[in-house]
Motif scaffolding. Structure first.
Motif, mmCIF file in Angstrom:
data_model
loop_
_atom_site.group_PDB
_atom_site.id
_atom_site.type_symbol
_atom_site.label_atom_id
_atom_site.label_comp_id
_atom_site.label_asym_id
_atom_site.label_seq_id
_atom_site.Cartn_x
_atom_site.Cartn_y
_atom_site.Cartn_z
ATOM 1 N N LYS A 257 0.829 -1.211 0.000
ATOM 2 C CA LYS A 257 0.000 0.000 0.000
ATOM 3 C C LYS A 257 0.864 1.262 0.000
ATOM 4 O O LYS A 257 0.340 2.363 0.005
ATOM 5 C CB LYS A 257 -0.942 -0.009 1.191
ATOM 6 N N GLY A 258 2.181 1.080 0.033
ATOM 7 C CA GLY A 258 3.100 2.220 0.008
ATOM 8 C C GLY A 258 3.523 2.717 1.374
ATOM 9 O O GLY A 258 4.231 3.710 1.483
ATOM 10 N N LYS A 259 3.119 2.026 2.428
ATOM 11 C CA LYS A 259 3.485 2.416 3.795
ATOM 12 C C LYS A 259 4.911 1.952 4.084
ATOM 13 O O LYS A 259 5.282 0.818 3.779
ATOM 14 C CB LYS A 259 2.518 1.782 4.790
ATOM 15 N N TRP A 260 5.704 2.851 4.668
ATOM 16 C CA TRP A 260 7.070 2.480 5.051
ATOM 17 C C TRP A 260 7.007 1.458 6.176
ATOM 18 O O TRP A 260 6.453 1.715 7.239
ATOM 19 C CB TRP A 260 7.852 3.695 5.525
ATOM 20 N N ILE A 261 7.593 0.290 5.939
ATOM 21 C CA ILE A 261 7.700 -0.743 6.967
ATOM 22 C C ILE A 261 9.076 -0.659 7.621
ATOM 23 O O ILE A 261 9.200 -0.799 8.830
ATOM 24 C CB ILE A 261 7.463 -2.145 6.356
ATOM 25 N N ILE A 262 10.092 -0.445 6.802
ATOM 26 C CA ILE A 262 11.445 -0.186 7.296
ATOM 27 C C ILE A 262 11.863 1.132 6.657
ATOM 28 O O ILE A 262 12.046 1.222 5.451
ATOM 29 C CB ILE A 262 12.420 -1.318 6.922
ATOM 30 N N GLU A 263 11.948 2.186 7.463
ATOM 31 C CA GLU A 263 12.262 3.522 6.962
ATOM 32 C C GLU A 263 13.552 3.524 6.146
ATOM 33 O O GLU A 263 14.446 2.704 6.379
ATOM 34 C CB GLU A 263 12.402 4.503 8.129
ATOM 35 N N SER A 264 13.653 4.463 5.214
ATOM 36 C CA SER A 264 14.858 4.558 4.384
ATOM 37 C C SER A 264 16.044 4.930 5.261
ATOM 38 O O SER A 264 16.039 5.970 5.910
ATOM 39 C CB SER A 264 14.656 5.568 3.255
ATOM 40 N N GLN A 265 17.025 4.025 5.298
ATOM 41 C CA GLN A 265 18.193 4.211 6.154
ATOM 42 C C GLN A 265 19.433 3.487 5.635
ATOM 43 O O GLN A 265 20.504 3.608 6.216
ATOM 44 C CB GLN A 265 17.879 3.718 7.567
ATOM 45 N N TYR A 266 19.284 2.781 4.510
ATOM 46 C CA TYR A 266 20.384 1.966 4.001
ATOM 47 C C TYR A 266 20.951 2.547 2.712
ATOM 48 O O TYR A 266 20.222 3.080 1.886
ATOM 49 C CB TYR A 266 19.900 0.530 3.731
ATOM 50 N N ASP A 267 22.272 2.416 2.559
ATOM 51 C CA ASP A 267 22.919 2.864 1.329
ATOM 52 C C ASP A 267 22.486 2.020 0.142
ATOM 53 O O ASP A 267 22.436 2.504 -0.986
ATOM 54 C CB ASP A 267 24.447 2.798 1.455
ATOM 55 N N TYR A 268 22.174 0.760 0.390
ATOM 56 C CA TYR A 268 21.747 -0.133 -0.681
ATOM 57 C C TYR A 268 20.846 -1.228 -0.106
ATOM 58 O O TYR A 268 21.039 -1.669 1.024
ATOM 59 C CB TYR A 268 22.953 -0.785 -1.377
ATOM 60 N N ALA A 269 19.882 -1.639 -0.890
ATOM 61 C CA ALA A 269 19.000 -2.743 -0.513
ATOM 62 C C ALA A 269 18.538 -3.440 -1.775
ATOM 63 O O ALA A 269 18.594 -2.868 -2.873
ATOM 64 C CB ALA A 269 17.798 -2.244 0.283
ATOM 65 N N TYR A 270 18.074 -4.656 -1.647
ATOM 66 C CA TYR A 270 17.581 -5.430 -2.767
ATOM 67 C C TYR A 270 16.277 -6.097 -2.327
ATOM 68 O O TYR A 270 15.697 -5.699 -1.319
ATOM 69 C CB TYR A 270 18.650 -6.453 -3.206
ATOM 70 N N ASN A 271 15.836 -7.099 -3.023
ATOM 71 C CA ASN A 271 14.578 -7.760 -2.684
ATOM 72 C C ASN A 271 14.579 -8.248 -1.246
ATOM 73 O O ASN A 271 15.583 -8.766 -0.739
ATOM 74 C CB ASN A 271 14.331 -8.953 -3.613
ATOM 75 N N PHE A 272 13.426 -8.102 -0.605
ATOM 76 C CA PHE A 272 13.261 -8.537 0.777
ATOM 77 C C PHE A 272 13.105 -10.048 0.816
ATOM 78 O O PHE A 272 12.342 -10.630 0.054
ATOM 79 C CB PHE A 272 12.019 -7.878 1.390
#
Length: 82
Positions: free
Chosen positions: A66-81
């Motif tokens: 739904k577009g809700k932040w579950i883990i706030e933006s805080q990482y330099d890089y991320a990929y598929n959960f």
């Protein structure tokens, strides 16, 4: 059993929002083509296990379908959960 498992995975993936790129930003639409998450992200990945890695303000985090932040933006890089 294997066939049921494969069909279940395909069904679940088919229900996830689909990534689009509009004016250089990433957003997501549903299977009907309706916008469900507006294109506001600098980068984003497909949904995996109900979450998608997206980049906003230079950092990555994870949103739900739904577009809700579950883990706030805080990482330099991320990929598929996973």
């Amino acid at each position: 059993i294997l066939i049921c498992f494969i069909l279940k995975i395909g069904f679940l993936q088919a229900q996830s929002p689909i990534k689009i790129i509009q004016d250089g930003k990433v957003g997501y639409i549903n299977q009907k083509g309706e916008m469900v998450i507006p294109p506001v992200f600098l980068n984003g990945y497909d949904f995996s296990d109900g979450l998608a890695a997206v980049r906003k303000d230079g950092l990555y985090g994870f949103i739900d379908e739904k577009g809700k932040w579950i883990i706030e933006s805080q990482y330099d890089y991320a990929y598929n959960f996973i």
